[in-house]
Design a protein around this motif. Structure first.
Motif, PDB file in Angstrom:
ATOM      1  N   ASP A 115       7.087 -39.945 -25.621  1.00  0.00           N
ATOM      2  CA  ASP A 115       8.177 -40.633 -24.923  1.00  0.00           C
ATOM      3  C   ASP A 115       8.803 -41.617 -25.898  1.00  0.00           C
ATOM      4  O   ASP A 115       8.241 -42.678 -26.177  1.00  0.00           O
ATOM      5  N   TYR A 151      10.358 -36.625 -25.057  1.00  0.00           N
ATOM      6  CA  TYR A 151      11.348 -37.166 -24.124  1.00  0.00           C
ATOM      7  C   TYR A 151      12.034 -38.361 -24.770  1.00  0.00           C
ATOM      8  O   TYR A 151      11.375 -39.220 -25.356  1.00  0.00           O
ATOM      9  N   THR A 199      14.097 -41.493 -23.650  1.00  0.00           N
ATOM     10  CA  THR A 199      14.333 -42.175 -22.377  1.00  0.00           C
ATOM     11  C   THR A 199      14.926 -43.566 -22.559  1.00  0.00           C
ATOM     12  O   THR A 199      14.684 -44.232 -23.571  1.00  0.00           O
ATOM     13  N   GLU A 228       6.987 -35.978 -14.231  1.00  0.00           N
ATOM     14  CA  GLU A 228       7.723 -35.214 -15.238  1.00  0.00           C
ATOM     15  C   GLU A 228       6.871 -35.000 -16.481  1.00  0.00           C
ATOM     16  O   GLU A 228       6.723 -33.875 -16.969  1.00  0.00           O
ATOM     17  N   GLN A 229       6.307 -36.070 -17.020  1.00  0.00           N
ATOM     18  CA  GLN A 229       5.545 -35.949 -18.266  1.00  0.00           C
ATOM     19  C   GLN A 229       4.213 -35.229 -18.041  1.00  0.00           C
ATOM     20  O   GLN A 229       3.783 -34.423 -18.875  1.00  0.00           O
ATOM     21  N   ILE A 274      16.016 -40.185 -18.244  1.00  0.00           N
ATOM     22  CA  ILE A 274      15.825 -39.176 -19.295  1.00  0.00           C
ATOM     23  C   ILE A 274      17.156 -38.825 -19.924  1.00  0.00           C
ATOM     24  O   ILE A 274      18.064 -38.309 -19.271  1.00  0.00           O
ATOM     25  N   ILE A 285      15.587 -33.979 -23.882  1.00  0.00           N
ATOM     26  CA  ILE A 285      14.226 -33.446 -24.005  1.00  0.00           C
ATOM     27  C   ILE A 285      14.201 -32.461 -25.177  1.00  0.00           C
ATOM     28  O   ILE A 285      15.050 -31.560 -25.262  1.00  0.00           O
TER      29      ILE A 285
END
Length: 461
Positions: free
Chosen positions: A213, A249, A251, A290-291, A456, A459
């Protein structure tokens, strides 16, 4: 001094440590053996602090190729002991964040993944600047031990499935040494060094899959989405070269994650999600699902990201993630009595364990409208300066300091309506005289409706 034969511009030379520094200084690519020689020299005495500073500055100015970064990462990884999980091949996963305000994702994620029958040996970090650290948050639970022996880590992962612990002295000593020198030589903000530091720690864990992330914004290390994209691309490339299936990701981190900022207060919020209490933070839930869902896809435990998200969410609904959390904290030193109280429905008992500071300051909206943004940098600074974070490495953290948000981006608000509560102690004004000004000006209001925050940005998978 140890030397070895290598080739520069077609000619063989015996290169000493200063020769290696000069090679990088002059813009040449170091090969894998040369990088291994330099990293090995940290422990055998060939490499001194002055050599490290010079090499770091040469890397900072000249950069590194992806092959060099991969070699540096592997040499750092191999500078100490490594975890091995041959019996769990295909099920060992982890997640790493570059840090953010209110970022408590790891705390409910690790137990949720373990409840999905994955193995999660999560080596986490402490707070850095205004960014809170996962280990500091967990240490607000009385008795929680972050320092485990290799034998304890194996026992924890084998019997429970997840553990969140610190890097031991036997694991990746090169990274600790290099980071200490980076910090005093102004070479921290370099993608090659950031990538090798992050991935050398993660590759020690013998992972099958990793989610990264990478955050950007006012309270993140990377200030723009473009900077975060560059770092994420390097992380993705090198992770794949190391054999870890990876998804990055990118973010947003201009606004806090969830409803809480602090240590004990973020544990409370994490437990609320694992209990799936009404009113729990939906943006925290979305990021965790999500992760976690992505990791399930990466190791072929879910066919689609949608299925993976629902598998994680179901662990909160059916209580299996909460049970894993209970077992995890007992495995890391918390008494059975305290662990049972934390997962119980007795909120008074929970608050008696995760105590918040007794002085409350309410932040009031100065106008009517819709919340456009909440300045996470200001709120993170307040918590840090009031004792909830460190100004220097030797500072002791006050786990009771925290901020509870009553509103999110997009919510409507009226003049004089409270939007946040700051939990502080009696000496607040002495520690940080402008804390109230920062608190009251951290809210930005629009006269027109504001859509929900999109966390987000991109990706990479």
């Amino acid at each position: 001094m140890t030397t070895m034969t290598n080739t520069i511009n077609g000619s063989n030379l015996d290169l000493s440590i200063p020769d290696l520094i000069a090679k990088k200084r002059d813009g040449h690519e170091l090969d894998a053996e040369e990088i291994k020689q330099f990293i090995s020299g940290l422990s055998n005495g060939d490499v001194q602090d002055c050599h490290v500073g010079a090499m770091l500055m040469a890397i900072f100015i000249r950069g590194m190729t992806e092959n060099e970064i991969c070699s540096l990462t592997m040499s750092m990884r191999d500078s100490g002991e490594r975890l091995k999980w041959p019996e769990y091949r295909g099920s060992v996963v982890d997640k790493h964040s570059t840090g953010g305000i209110g970022d408590k994702i790891s705390i409910p994620l690790a137990p949720a993944l373990a409840a999905c029958e994955l193995k999660v040996p999560m080596m986490a970090g402490r707070g850095l600047g205004i960014t809170g650290g996962t280990l500091d948050k967990l240490e607000s639970i009385p008795g929680y031990q972050t320092q485990l022996t290799d034998e304890q880590i194996v026992e924890q992962i084998t019997t429970i499935g997840c553990g969140i612990f610190s890097q031991s002295l036997k694991l990746n000593p090169a990274d600790r040494y290099l980071y200490a020198i980076r910090d005093v030589t102004a070479t921290v903000p370099n993608n090659a060094l950031i990538v090798s530091s992050i991935l050398s720690k993660k590759s020690i864990e013998d992972l099958d899959a990793l989610v990264l992330d990478v955050k950007y914004g006012s309270s993140a290390f990377m200030k723009t989405a473009e900077q975060a994209e560059v770092l994420a691309a390097w992380l993705f490339k090198v992770s794949e070269m190391l054999g870890m299936r990876t998804c990055c990701y990118i973010t947003e981190m201009n606004n806090p994650i969830g409803f809480s900022i602090g240590n004990a207060i973020e544990i409370q919020e994490s437990i609320d999600l694992m209990k799936y209490k009404p009113g729990h933070s939906t943006d925290l839930e979305q990021l965790v699902c999500e992760q976690g869902g992505r990791l399930l896809v990466l190791v072929n435990k879910a066919e689609t990201i949608e299925q993976g998200r629902e598998m994680i969410r179901e662990t909160f609904k059916n209580g299996s993630a909460l049970k894993k959390f209970h077992d995890m904290i007992i495995g890391q030193g918390v008494s059975k009595t305290i662990a049972a109280q934390l997962i119980s429905d007795d909120e008074t008992a929970v608050r008696s364990i995760l105590k918040l500071a007794h002085v409350q300051h309410r932040a009031i909206a100065l106008q009517t409208g819709f919340i456009q943004s909440i300045d996470s940098f200001k709120l993170g600074t307040i918590v840090q300066r009031l004792g909830g974070g460190r100004l220097k490495s030797t500072d002791k953290i006050d786990y009771s300091i925290g901020i509870h948000l009553l509103k999110h981006v997009g919510d409507e608000i009226k003049t004089n309506e409270p939007w946040a509560i700051l939990y502080a102690n009696d000496d607040t004004s002495k520690r940080y005289p402008k804390f109230l000004d920062d608190l009251n000006t951290a809210l930005h209001i629009s006269s027109t409706p504001v859509g929900p925050l999109q966390r987000i940005h991109k990706i990479l998978c």
